[in-house]
Design a protein around this motif. Structure first.
Motif, PDB file in Angstrom:
ATOM      1  N   GLY A  17     -27.465  28.364 -20.579  1.00  0.00           N
ATOM      2  CA  GLY A  17     -27.643  27.626 -19.579  1.00  0.00           C
ATOM      3  C   GLY A  17     -27.074  26.108 -19.748  1.00  0.00           C
ATOM      4  N   CYS A  18     -26.197  25.673 -18.871  1.00  0.00           N
ATOM      5  CA  CYS A  18     -25.672  24.342 -18.827  1.00  0.00           C
ATOM      6  C   CYS A  18     -26.765  23.340 -19.152  1.00  0.00           C
ATOM      7  N   GLY A  19     -27.026  22.539 -20.165  1.00  0.00           N
ATOM      8  CA  GLY A  19     -28.147  21.801 -20.281  1.00  0.00           C
ATOM      9  C   GLY A  19     -27.587  20.220 -19.834  1.00  0.00           C
ATOM     10  N   PRO A  20     -28.670  19.319 -20.227  1.00  0.00           N
ATOM     11  CA  PRO A  20     -28.463  18.046 -19.771  1.00  0.00           C
ATOM     12  C   PRO A  20     -27.583  16.999 -20.410  1.00  0.00           C
ATOM     13  N   THR A  21     -27.007  16.098 -19.752  1.00  0.00           N
ATOM     14  CA  THR A  21     -26.033  15.244 -20.407  1.00  0.00           C
ATOM     15  C   THR A  21     -26.889  14.200 -20.841  1.00  0.00           C
ATOM     16  N   VAL A  22     -26.895  14.017 -22.173  1.00  0.00           N
ATOM     17  CA  VAL A  22     -27.962  12.983 -22.421  1.00  0.00           C
ATOM     18  C   VAL A  22     -27.500  11.494 -22.494  1.00  0.00           C
ATOM     19  N   TYR A  23     -27.396  11.059 -21.406  1.00  0.00           N
ATOM     20  CA  TYR A  23     -27.119   9.635 -21.371  1.00  0.00           C
ATOM     21  C   TYR A  23     -28.074   8.951 -20.496  1.00  0.00           C
ATOM     22  N   ASP A  24     -29.327   9.449 -20.141  1.00  0.00           N
ATOM     23  CA  ASP A  24     -30.282   9.039 -19.505  1.00  0.00           C
ATOM     24  C   ASP A  24     -31.521   9.832 -19.508  1.00  0.00           C
ATOM     25  N   PHE A  25     -32.727   9.482 -18.910  1.00  0.00           N
ATOM     26  CA  PHE A  25     -33.756  10.432 -19.014  1.00  0.00           C
ATOM     27  C   PHE A  25     -33.488  11.460 -17.664  1.00  0.00           C
ATOM     28  N   ALA A  26     -33.601  12.696 -17.974  1.00  0.00           N
ATOM     29  CA  ALA A  26     -33.413  13.680 -17.187  1.00  0.00           C
ATOM     30  C   ALA A  26     -34.282  13.567 -15.796  1.00  0.00           C
ATOM     31  N   HIS A  27     -33.969  13.938 -14.680  1.00  0.00           N
ATOM     32  CA  HIS A  27     -34.771  13.644 -13.642  1.00  0.00           C
ATOM     33  C   HIS A  27     -35.451  14.926 -12.974  1.00  0.00           C
ATOM     34  N   ILE A  28     -36.081  14.700 -11.835  1.00  0.00           N
ATOM     35  CA  ILE A  28     -36.852  15.907 -11.356  1.00  0.00           C
ATOM     36  C   ILE A  28     -35.946  17.041 -10.843  1.00  0.00           C
ATOM     37  N   GLY A  29     -34.878  16.561 -10.450  1.00  0.00           N
ATOM     38  CA  GLY A  29     -33.804  17.423 -10.180  1.00  0.00           C
ATOM     39  C   GLY A  29     -33.275  18.424 -11.055  1.00  0.00           C
ATOM     40  N   ASN A  30     -32.913  17.759 -12.034  1.00  0.00           N
ATOM     41  CA  ASN A  30     -32.605  18.561 -13.327  1.00  0.00           C
ATOM     42  C   ASN A  30     -33.706  19.363 -13.863  1.00  0.00           C
ATOM     43  N   THR A  55     -18.525  37.909 -24.450  1.00  0.00           N
ATOM     44  CA  THR A  55     -19.278  38.181 -23.321  1.00  0.00           C
ATOM     45  C   THR A  55     -20.694  37.949 -23.240  1.00  0.00           C
ATOM     46  N   ILE A  56     -20.880  37.133 -22.225  1.00  0.00           N
ATOM     47  CA  ILE A  56     -22.534  36.725 -22.497  1.00  0.00           C
ATOM     48  C   ILE A  56     -23.155  37.399 -21.131  1.00  0.00           C
ATOM     49  N   ASP A  57     -24.253  37.790 -21.037  1.00  0.00           N
ATOM     50  CA  ASP A  57     -24.867  38.398 -20.013  1.00  0.00           C
ATOM     51  C   ASP A  57     -25.206  37.492 -18.954  1.00  0.00           C
ATOM     52  N   ILE A  58     -25.681  36.304 -19.107  1.00  0.00           N
ATOM     53  CA  ILE A  58     -26.120  35.626 -17.895  1.00  0.00           C
ATOM     54  C   ILE A  58     -25.688  34.053 -18.301  1.00  0.00           C
ATOM     55  N   HIS A  59     -24.985  33.354 -17.143  1.00  0.00           N
ATOM     56  CA  HIS A  59     -24.762  32.004 -17.328  1.00  0.00           C
ATOM     57  C   HIS A  59     -25.464  31.410 -16.205  1.00  0.00           C
ATOM     58  N   LEU A  60     -26.283  30.123 -16.479  1.00  0.00           N
ATOM     59  CA  LEU A  60     -26.858  29.500 -15.772  1.00  0.00           C
ATOM     60  C   LEU A  60     -26.417  28.109 -15.617  1.00  0.00           C
ATOM     61  N   GLY A  61     -26.612  27.636 -14.277  1.00  0.00           N
ATOM     62  CA  GLY A  61     -26.168  26.140 -13.986  1.00  0.00           C
ATOM     63  C   GLY A  61     -26.997  25.731 -12.614  1.00  0.00           C
ATOM     64  N   GLY A  62     -26.709  24.322 -12.424  1.00  0.00           N
ATOM     65  CA  GLY A  62     -27.112  23.967 -11.023  1.00  0.00           C
ATOM     66  C   GLY A  62     -25.963  24.287 -10.341  1.00  0.00           C
ATOM     67  N   GLU A  63     -26.086  24.128  -9.044  1.00  0.00           N
ATOM     68  CA  GLU A  63     -25.104  24.744  -7.912  1.00  0.00           C
ATOM     69  C   GLU A  63     -23.955  23.510  -8.028  1.00  0.00           C
ATOM     70  N   ASP A  64     -24.200  22.374  -8.363  1.00  0.00           N
ATOM     71  CA  ASP A  64     -23.099  21.694  -8.369  1.00  0.00           C
ATOM     72  C   ASP A  64     -22.093  21.798  -9.499  1.00  0.00           C
ATOM     73  N   LEU A  65     -22.251  22.727 -10.506  1.00  0.00           N
ATOM     74  CA  LEU A  65     -21.408  23.023 -11.752  1.00  0.00           C
ATOM     75  C   LEU A  65     -20.608  24.189 -11.337  1.00  0.00           C
ATOM     76  N   LEU A  66     -20.910  24.883 -10.137  1.00  0.00           N
ATOM     77  CA  LEU A  66     -19.952  25.685  -9.906  1.00  0.00           C
ATOM     78  C   LEU A  66     -18.418  25.401  -9.732  1.00  0.00           C
ATOM     79  N   PHE A  67     -18.271  24.462  -9.390  1.00  0.00           N
ATOM     80  CA  PHE A  67     -16.920  23.875  -9.356  1.00  0.00           C
ATOM     81  C   PHE A  67     -16.863  22.213  -9.639  1.00  0.00           C
ATOM     82  N   PRO A  68     -16.135  21.759 -10.708  1.00  0.00           N
ATOM     83  CA  PRO A  68     -14.962  22.848 -11.177  1.00  0.00           C
ATOM     84  C   PRO A  68     -15.468  23.283 -12.469  1.00  0.00           C
ATOM     85  N   HIS A  69     -16.832  22.751 -13.126  1.00  0.00           N
ATOM     86  CA  HIS A  69     -17.040  23.234 -14.472  1.00  0.00           C
ATOM     87  C   HIS A  69     -16.956  24.693 -14.915  1.00  0.00           C
TER      88      HIS A  69
END
Length: 478
Positions: free
Chosen positions: A26-39, A224-238
């Motif tokens: 799972g793509c995790g937080p970028t640790v530049y600030d406190f994660a918010h409720i959306g994260n 090959t991993i089974d499941i990759h997770l992320g927020g919808e914003d990461l679909l593209f380009p990440h």
RNA sequence: GGCGCCGUGGCCAAGUGGUAAGGCAGAGGACUGCAAAUCCUCGAUCGUCGGUUCGACUCCGACCGGCGCCUCCA
């Protein structure tokens, strides 16, 4: 189970590549600030999947990274006059604290990008050797999108047509194609200032953002991993870029299932600092909200649906969670009746099965919780009809089903832990309750009601039952 | 401009080609000294307009409204 996969845009049956062992990144937080409720909505879904997979008997390797080197972390460190690692450490710790607050099961690991630089360099070298990447005149190494014919398959974006509208940055003049993205960036003054510089065959520099996930996922979990997770914003380009890099490097399919979590909105609007509707977990706690209510709220909508986060919703969740806590307590405290059960064990099994079927269907939490509520109501009705008594076998079966459900939902135990009363308080409350009992016996209801009101003001709720007065700490929100 | 999503009772939120789960809130009732907890009863025809169909909320089209990604972003 069935799981919706963003790549094929289908809900498909999921089986781990290796039976009994599921690999998840799972793509995790970028640790530049406190994660918010959306994260944390997204991460709550990670935790849900993690718990569900384990609940279904799988061994799970579940990795969630920390992005601890990128433009924002570097800028933040520079502004704070700190080294990069010092600056990010604060937010790594904050994330772990918040995750614990929300009852997350510990993930298998939280790899940090900066701890995997040598592997990233090797990964890029491999891409260059294969002709998938090139060193540009500005000292950057870019991934050559045209070398990967499946580019754009995940997002439906990034094709040649889209290239025409791609924004042209200064760096784009160094690229062979506007869609190419940086794998390695040459060190800038700001990077040197905070210590965000590593050696490489292309000179001192730092990794591009997309690289870390490919490298850590493949090196920790396999090609090959089974499941990759992320927020919808990461679909593209990440994620699109992750696929391109990883599959070019390994020659294997990168992830078998892509799960993307929809963003939450706050008061029906996009959460943003400028709108003033930006919340962190710690702020909500400071306001007095129950961690379990926050968790319940974050899980209250299906992960592929938008979730509207509101104070009203939080209040709803507070009441719902309290009801579950009351239910478990009532059952635990109920005196056992003699004789055979009244069929509650069978119904508990039935509703637990329905709960599981709902989760099996692409983690349908709303449907699963409906099964939970049905169990609550039926058992309460039965208890009412039986004078609060229940056969031991029935009681154990219902408590067992509830515990099973909560192993996935993770709210009841969490709620109970925030309702503990310390020993000294317990004695004081007990004394007051006894005083009130005497007043009631003397029909001095004014005194009795005053004591009850006083205790209510500090979150202690009294209930007069045929078996005497019982008290409990409740959470009612701010 | 491109790609995509959503619009279900006061609020939140599932769902399905055959007449709508659940939660919260509200009203009435039972229980209670009064409460609390709990239970019982009560509410929607699914954005609008067309079309397909024996039948659509569920499929198709148009429209209205809201939103996301395309730039850092969970």
């Amino acid at each position: 189970m069935k799981l919706h996969d963003s790549l094929t845009r289908r809900t498909r049956r999921f089986e781990p590549l290796r039976p009994g062992r599921v690999t998840v990144y799972g793509c995790g937080p970028t640790v530049y600030d406190f994660a918010h409720i959306g994260n944390f909505r997204t991460f709550a879904v990670y935790d849900l999947l993690h718990r569900y997979l384990r609940w279904r008997g799988h061994e799970v390797d579940f990795v969630v990274n920390f992005t601890d080197v990128d433009d924002k972390t570097i800028t933040g460190a520079a502004d704070a006059g700190l080294r990069l690692a010092e600056h990010t450490e604060t937010f790594v710790k904050a994330f772990l604290d918040d995750a614990k607050t929300l009852g997350f099961l510990p993930f298998s690991g939280h790899p940090r990008a900066t701890a995997h630089i040598p592997a990233m360099v090797a990964f890029v070298e491999g891409l260059v050797e294969r002709g998938s990447a090139y060193l540009a005149a500005d000292g950057s190494v870019y991934y050559a999108v045209t070398s990967f014919d499946r580019y754009g398959r995940l997002s439906g974006k990034g094709g040649e047509d889209g290239a025409g509208r791609a924004r042209i940055d200064a760096e784009d003049f160094e690229k062979r194609d506007p869609r190419d993205f940086a794998l390695w960036k040459p060190a800038q003054a700001a990077d040197r200032e905070v210590g965000a510089v590593w050696d490489s065959p292309w000179g001192p520099g730092r990794p591009g953002w997309h690289l870390e996930c490919s490298v850590m996922a493949t090196s920790l979990l396999g090609d090959t991993i089974d499941i990759h997770l992320g927020g919808e914003d990461l679909l593209f380009p990440h994620h699109e870029n992750e696929i391109a890099q990883s599959e070019a490097a390994t020659g294997e399919p990168f992830a078998r299932f892509w799960v993307h979590v929809k963003h939450l909105k706050v008061d029906a609007r996009k959460m943003s600092k400028s709108l003033g509707n930006f919340h962190t977990v710690r702020e909500l706690l400071d306001e007095g909200y129950d961690p379990a209510a926050i968790r319940w709220t974050l899980l209250s909508a299906h992960h592929r649906s938008e979730l509207n986060f509101t104070r009203d919703g939080l209040d709803d969740a507070t009441a719902a969670v309290q009801r579950l806590v009351d239910f478990r307590r009532r059952l635990r405290d109920s005196p056992a009746s003699r004789g055979d059960g009244r069929g509650l064990a069978a119904r508990a099994a039935e509703h637990l099965a329905a709960f599981g079927r709902a989760l099996d269907d692409d983690l349908n939490v709303p449907r699963a919780t409906a099964a939970l509520w049905t169990l609550v109501k039926e058992v309460n009705t039965e208890l009412d009809g039986a004078g609060g008594r229940v056969a031991r076998t029935d009681r154990e079966a219902v408590l067992g089903a509830l515990a099973e459900m909560d192993a996935v939902l993770g709210v009841v135990g969490l709620a109970e832990s925030s309702r503990k009363v310390a020993g000294a308080d317990e004695e004081r409350v007990q004394t007051l309750v006894e005083a009130r009992e005497q007043a009631r016996a003397a029909r001095d209801f004014a005194t009795a009601d005053r004591i009850r009101d006083e205790l209510a003001a500090e979150g202690i709720r009294l209930e007069d039952t045929p078996g005497g007065t019982r008290w409990t700490r409740v959470r009612t929100g701010p």
